[in-house]
Write a protein that holds these residues in place. Structure first.
Motif, PDB file in Angstrom:
ATOM      1  N   VAL A 583      -5.746   7.243 -25.714  1.00  0.00           N
ATOM      2  CA  VAL A 583      -5.630   7.414 -27.160  1.00  0.00           C
ATOM      3  C   VAL A 583      -6.953   7.032 -27.802  1.00  0.00           C
ATOM      4  CG1 VAL A 583      -4.459   6.649 -29.261  1.00  0.00           C
ATOM      5  CG2 VAL A 583      -3.155   6.968 -27.142  1.00  0.00           C
ATOM      6  N   VAL A 584      -7.548   7.979 -28.502  1.00  0.00           N
ATOM      7  CA  VAL A 584      -8.828   7.742 -29.167  1.00  0.00           C
ATOM      8  C   VAL A 584      -8.617   7.231 -30.589  1.00  0.00           C
ATOM      9  CG1 VAL A 584     -10.968   8.834 -29.946  1.00  0.00           C
ATOM     10  CG2 VAL A 584      -9.916   9.530 -27.784  1.00  0.00           C
ATOM     11  N   GLU A 585      -7.575   7.722 -31.233  1.00  0.00           N
ATOM     12  CA  GLU A 585      -7.352   7.335 -32.632  1.00  0.00           C
ATOM     13  C   GLU A 585      -5.863   7.369 -32.956  1.00  0.00           C
ATOM     14  OE1 GLU A 585      -8.426   9.011 -37.105  1.00  0.00           O
ATOM     15  OE2 GLU A 585      -9.712   9.576 -35.401  1.00  0.00           O
ATOM     16  N   LEU A 586      -5.395   6.323 -33.653  1.00  0.00           N
ATOM     17  CA  LEU A 586      -4.027   6.257 -34.143  1.00  0.00           C
ATOM     18  C   LEU A 586      -4.024   6.300 -35.667  1.00  0.00           C
ATOM     19  CD1 LEU A 586      -2.336   3.465 -31.968  1.00  0.00           C
ATOM     20  CD2 LEU A 586      -1.881   5.921 -31.875  1.00  0.00           C
ATOM     21  N   PRO A 587      -3.003   6.878 -36.271  1.00  0.00           N
ATOM     22  CA  PRO A 587      -2.915   6.881 -37.740  1.00  0.00           C
ATOM     23  C   PRO A 587      -2.731   5.456 -38.267  1.00  0.00           C
ATOM     24  CG  PRO A 587      -1.390   8.469 -36.758  1.00  0.00           C
ATOM     25  CD  PRO A 587      -1.890   7.604 -35.648  1.00  0.00           C
ATOM     26  N   LYS A 588      -3.217   5.233 -39.477  1.00  0.00           N
ATOM     27  CA  LYS A 588      -3.041   3.942 -40.118  1.00  0.00           C
ATOM     28  C   LYS A 588      -1.636   3.851 -40.714  1.00  0.00           C
ATOM     29  CE  LYS A 588      -7.911   3.374 -41.343  1.00  0.00           C
ATOM     30  NZ  LYS A 588      -8.890   3.201 -42.461  1.00  0.00           N
ATOM     31  N   GLN A 589      -1.130   2.621 -40.759  1.00  0.00           N
ATOM     32  CA  GLN A 589       0.188   2.439 -41.351  1.00  0.00           C
ATOM     33  C   GLN A 589       0.130   2.667 -42.858  1.00  0.00           C
ATOM     34  OE1 GLN A 589       1.647  -1.558 -40.701  1.00  0.00           O
ATOM     35  NE2 GLN A 589       0.636  -2.347 -42.502  1.00  0.00           N
ATOM     36  N   SER A 600      11.235   3.205 -51.375  1.00  0.00           N
ATOM     37  CA  SER A 600      10.237   2.655 -50.464  1.00  0.00           C
ATOM     38  C   SER A 600       9.895   3.666 -49.380  1.00  0.00           C
ATOM     39  CB  SER A 600      10.744   1.358 -49.821  1.00  0.00           C
ATOM     40  OG  SER A 600      11.921   1.606 -49.069  1.00  0.00           O
ATOM     41  N   LEU A 601       8.676   3.519 -48.853  1.00  0.00           N
ATOM     42  CA  LEU A 601       8.191   4.331 -47.737  1.00  0.00           C
ATOM     43  C   LEU A 601       7.508   3.393 -46.758  1.00  0.00           C
ATOM     44  CD1 LEU A 601       6.206   7.675 -47.882  1.00  0.00           C
ATOM     45  CD2 LEU A 601       5.352   5.767 -46.536  1.00  0.00           C
ATOM     46  N   SER A 602       7.861   3.528 -45.492  1.00  0.00           N
ATOM     47  CA  SER A 602       7.246   2.727 -44.441  1.00  0.00           C
ATOM     48  C   SER A 602       6.891   3.638 -43.275  1.00  0.00           C
ATOM     49  CB  SER A 602       8.211   1.626 -43.980  1.00  0.00           C
ATOM     50  OG  SER A 602       7.705   0.965 -42.839  1.00  0.00           O
ATOM     51  N   PHE A 603       5.607   3.619 -42.900  1.00  0.00           N
ATOM     52  CA  PHE A 603       5.133   4.441 -41.783  1.00  0.00           C
ATOM     53  C   PHE A 603       4.282   3.563 -40.877  1.00  0.00           C
ATOM     54  CE2 PHE A 603       1.596   7.171 -40.185  1.00  0.00           C
ATOM     55  CZ  PHE A 603       2.333   7.855 -39.232  1.00  0.00           C
ATOM     56  N   VAL A 604       4.740   3.403 -39.629  1.00  0.00           N
ATOM     57  CA  VAL A 604       4.046   2.532 -38.683  1.00  0.00           C
ATOM     58  C   VAL A 604       3.937   3.239 -37.336  1.00  0.00           C
ATOM     59  CG1 VAL A 604       4.082   0.311 -37.486  1.00  0.00           C
ATOM     60  CG2 VAL A 604       4.938   0.467 -39.830  1.00  0.00           C
ATOM     61  N   VAL A 605       2.734   3.206 -36.739  1.00  0.00           N
ATOM     62  CA  VAL A 605       2.502   3.768 -35.404  1.00  0.00           C
ATOM     63  C   VAL A 605       2.001   2.645 -34.498  1.00  0.00           C
ATOM     64  CG1 VAL A 605       1.268   5.482 -34.045  1.00  0.00           C
ATOM     65  CG2 VAL A 605       1.913   6.004 -36.406  1.00  0.00           C
ATOM     66  N   ASN A 614       4.983   4.550 -30.155  1.00  0.00           N
ATOM     67  CA  ASN A 614       6.163   4.619 -31.018  1.00  0.00           C
ATOM     68  C   ASN A 614       5.743   4.916 -32.459  1.00  0.00           C
ATOM     69  OD1 ASN A 614       8.210   4.311 -29.211  1.00  0.00           O
ATOM     70  ND2 ASN A 614       8.671   2.177 -29.721  1.00  0.00           N
ATOM     71  N   VAL A 615       6.491   5.814 -33.096  1.00  0.00           N
ATOM     72  CA  VAL A 615       6.274   6.144 -34.504  1.00  0.00           C
ATOM     73  C   VAL A 615       7.569   5.839 -35.258  1.00  0.00           C
ATOM     74  CG1 VAL A 615       5.712   7.964 -36.156  1.00  0.00           C
ATOM     75  CG2 VAL A 615       4.669   7.986 -33.876  1.00  0.00           C
ATOM     76  N   HIS A 616       7.456   5.095 -36.340  1.00  0.00           N
ATOM     77  CA  HIS A 616       8.613   4.768 -37.177  1.00  0.00           C
ATOM     78  C   HIS A 616       8.305   5.161 -38.633  1.00  0.00           C
ATOM     79  CE1 HIS A 616      10.650   2.502 -34.005  1.00  0.00           C
ATOM     80  NE2 HIS A 616       9.460   1.978 -33.705  1.00  0.00           N
TER      81      HIS A 616
END
Length: 656
Positions: A583-589, A600-605, A614-616
């Motif tokens: 993995v070179v790059e992961l999205p920011k939360q 509310s919005l919650s996005f975590v990788v 895992n993506v939530h």
């Protein structure tokens, strides 16, 4: 032949303000108005009202009539605004009389080589379309072109003195000024209601002494003289999550309550709810039908009749009516309601079916009440005083086990205690013939949820395979069950689940399709297309989208956002990356919330190990209705929702 009026055209100087461009004081047309090409307060407008004025009062034309003068000045900005050159004027009629139109004039002003010209409407181009309860006077302004200014005026003489005119401040195009003057007899008592969120810029009233007398011998009457006006009125633009525009479009309405006659007698026009409850008791389509319990005594299966009167039995009665009697699509509650016909034909309108449900439950000893309501697209009923024409729907309230349930047996896929989405319109009127009726809330207590759990294996060529479990509850389940009725398994993937363009299903299975009290499960076997570009995989893990696009696009909204129900969305994804890739790059939360706990919005990788990610993703809307003040926040919130779905990228590269 049309007469042309010529005047000099003066070039509009630079830097002139919007107020100076448009003359919103009267219907006189200026050179600045003709040369204007835009409206700064709404640059998307194709046309606008520069000025609009009305004046309604009582006047004698042999008999006492209601007279209204109307005048308007409209600017056409571009060809898309030409439709506003078509005018329709409604004239009411009945067996007791009809409205008449007088002094209709219409003129088109435009520029020709810098000169102001005017073309009058030929009276021969005005025609009347006749209908049963009204006529439409129609005409089209001549010589329409971009930049033209249209001016027209007329007077309506009405014998319907008890039906005072509604004044519509807002329309489909913006207005710089709209004003309404009234002169009403002081002994006429009206409920005057301003509808919509826009504020009045002018709201004045005064008493004019001795304003009117019917003949020389009669006593003079005083009048209440009032002026209502708004400035810089935005166009009413319909967006998603609007119930009925008539709930919110800005206007002044009049309801005659009573007249204090000069001889001291008070003539009442507006009834109380107590009066209406008594009338409904004898009304053929509701009151009398609710008494016909003898017709239902042998309808229920014997086994159901013998059961104790608990919630289980109530649910079986509900299922019996829902599955054996079909709704014919009609909403009538005061016409064509006869449960005897329903029992025979097995099909009927809303009232027939739900009155049958009511009568069976009552016959079996349950405590039930009918509830009159209005569908979302029909508008909210007035609570201050009864207007029965505003109701078009009927529900049933059941009291059992210490709880109250609203029931509707018209939909096969409805669960017990739910009402159709079309009925989620805030409140209804419970009818109680023994005691006074009351208002009841029509709002779901529980959240409607979407839960998606994906497991994906990414291959070295950028394709991926795996499976997706999707669980829908509440109104999300109802919507999808209704859609699935007409789809094959192969069509469900695209017709129900809103897949991304790279997402493909090779197998679809369903669980609880007909068990409406359970959550609906849809399982897909996925074989997704490649997301590899050159030597890297730019992997978007979302095989499905909660929302296709942002439904909110206007700069401003002056009415609430009504979703109908509270809901939440949860997406969980496990991604297995290819062997020998890193993995070179992961999205920011991303963590967001709406003001006052409005959402509310919650996005975590998270990368769990060398091979698994895992993506939530969670979204929650804990309110069913949001005030217009939330609009800019919701607009940004949905931008963020769409951005997460469309721009989340996990970058993977092969180890060399």
């Amino acid at each position: 032949m049309n007469k042309l009026l010529l005047v000099l055209y003066f070039i509009l100087p630079c830097g002139i303000s919007a107020q100076e461009v448009y003359n919103s004081n009267n219907i006189q047309v200026t050179a600045n108005e003709l040369s204007a090409t835009t409206y700064d307060q709404d640059t998307t407008a194709n046309a606008l009202y520069i000025y609009e004025k009305g004046f309604s009062r009582f006047q004698e034309f042999g008999n006492l009539n209601l007279v209204t003068d109307y005048s308007a000045k409209i600017k056409i900005l571009n060809p898309d605004g030409y439709q506003h050159a078509n005018v329709e004027i409604r004239l009411r009629k009945s067996k007791n009389g009809k409205e008449k139109i007088h002094t209709l004039e219409a003129i088109t002003y435009y520029l020709d080589n810098g000169l102001k010209k005017a073309v009058k409407l030929d009276p021969a181009q005005v025609y009347t379309e006749e209908n049963e309860n009204y006529d439409l006077v129609k005409f089209t302004f001549p010589n329409i072109s971009p930049g033209a200014v249209l001016v027209y005026s007329y007077q309506i003489e009405s014998p319907f003195i008890y039906n005072f005119n509604t004044w519509w401040f807002q329309s489909g195009i913006p207005k710089i000024y709209s004003g309404f003057d009234t002169k009403i007899f002081g002994n006429y008592n009206y409920n005057i209601k301003k509808v919509g969120e826009l504020s009045l810029d002018i709201n004045t009233s005064d008493i004019e002494k001795n304003c009117f007398k019917i003949d020389q011998s009669s006593t003079s009457a005083d009048c209440v003289v009032a002026t209502y006006a708004m400035r810089n009125i935005p166009a009413f633009i319909e967006e998603p999550y609007l119930t009925s525009r008539y709930n919110f479009i800005s206007r002044i309405e009049y309801e005659l309550v009573e007249i204090h006659q000069l001889n001291g007698v008070v003539k009442k026009f507006t009834k109380t709810w107590k009066d209406v409850d008594k009338e409904l008791k004898q009304e053929r389509s509701i009151g009398r039908q609710l008494k016909r319990t003898s017709l239902v005594k042998d309808l229920l299966p014997h086994g159901v009749q013998q059961k104790p009167n608990d919630l289980t039995k109530a649910k079986e009665i509900y299922e019996f009516v829902k599955l054996n009697y079909k709704w014919n699509g009609e909403y009538k509650i005061f016409n064509n309601v006869d449960i005897k016909d329903l029992i025979k034909e097995k099909s009927g309108n809303v009232s027939s079916i739900n009155i049958l449900l009511h009568n069976i439950l009552e016959d079996q000893g349950f405590k039930v009440f009918p509830v009159m309501s209005s569908t979302r697209n029909n508008g909210l009923p007035t609570q201050l005083f009864p207007v029965l024409s505003e109701f078009n729907y009927l529900l049933v309230q059941l009291e059992a086990g210490g709880k109250k349930y609203l029931l509707d047996a018209t939909e096969k896929n409805l669960d017990f205690g739910d009402v159709p989405f079309r009925s989620l319109n805030q409140y209804g009127r419970l009818i109680n013939f023994k005691n006074e009726g009351s208002w009841v809330d029509i709002q779901p207590e529980n959240f409607s949820n979407i839960y998606i759990k994906d497991s994906l294996q990414v291959k070295a060529d950028g394709t991926s395979k795996g499976h997706s479990l999707q669980v829908f509850s509440g109104y999300h389940a109802l919507l999808r069950r209704d859609k699935i009725e007409n789809l094959s398994d192969s069509e469900i993937f695209n017709g129900v689940s809103n897949p991304a363009n790279y997402s493909k299903s090779v197998l679809t299975t369903l669980k609880n399709k007909d068990s409406v009290s359970e959550a609906l499960h849809i399982n897909y076997v996925l074989e997704n297309e490649t997301q590899k570009i050159n030597d890297a995989i730019y992997f978007n893990p979302f095989s499905f989208k909660f929302f296709e696009n942002n439904p909110f696009r206007s700069e401003k909204r002056n009415y609430p956002i009504d979703f109908g129900y509270k809901d939440s969305y949860y997406y969980s994804i496990n991604v297995e990356i290819p062997e020998n890739f890193e993995v070179v790059e992961l999205p920011k939360q991303k963590l967001l919330s709406l003001p006052e706990s409005g959402g509310s919005l919650s996005f975590v990788v998270q990368q769990l190990n060398e091979r698994n990610i895992n993506v939530h993703y969670r979204i929650s809307f804990p309110k069913s209705i949001y005030s217009s003040g939330y609009y800019p926040f919701l607009k940004e919130f949905f931008d963020a929702i769409i951005e997460v779905q469309s721009q989340t990228i996990i970058v993977m590269k092969e180890n060399i």
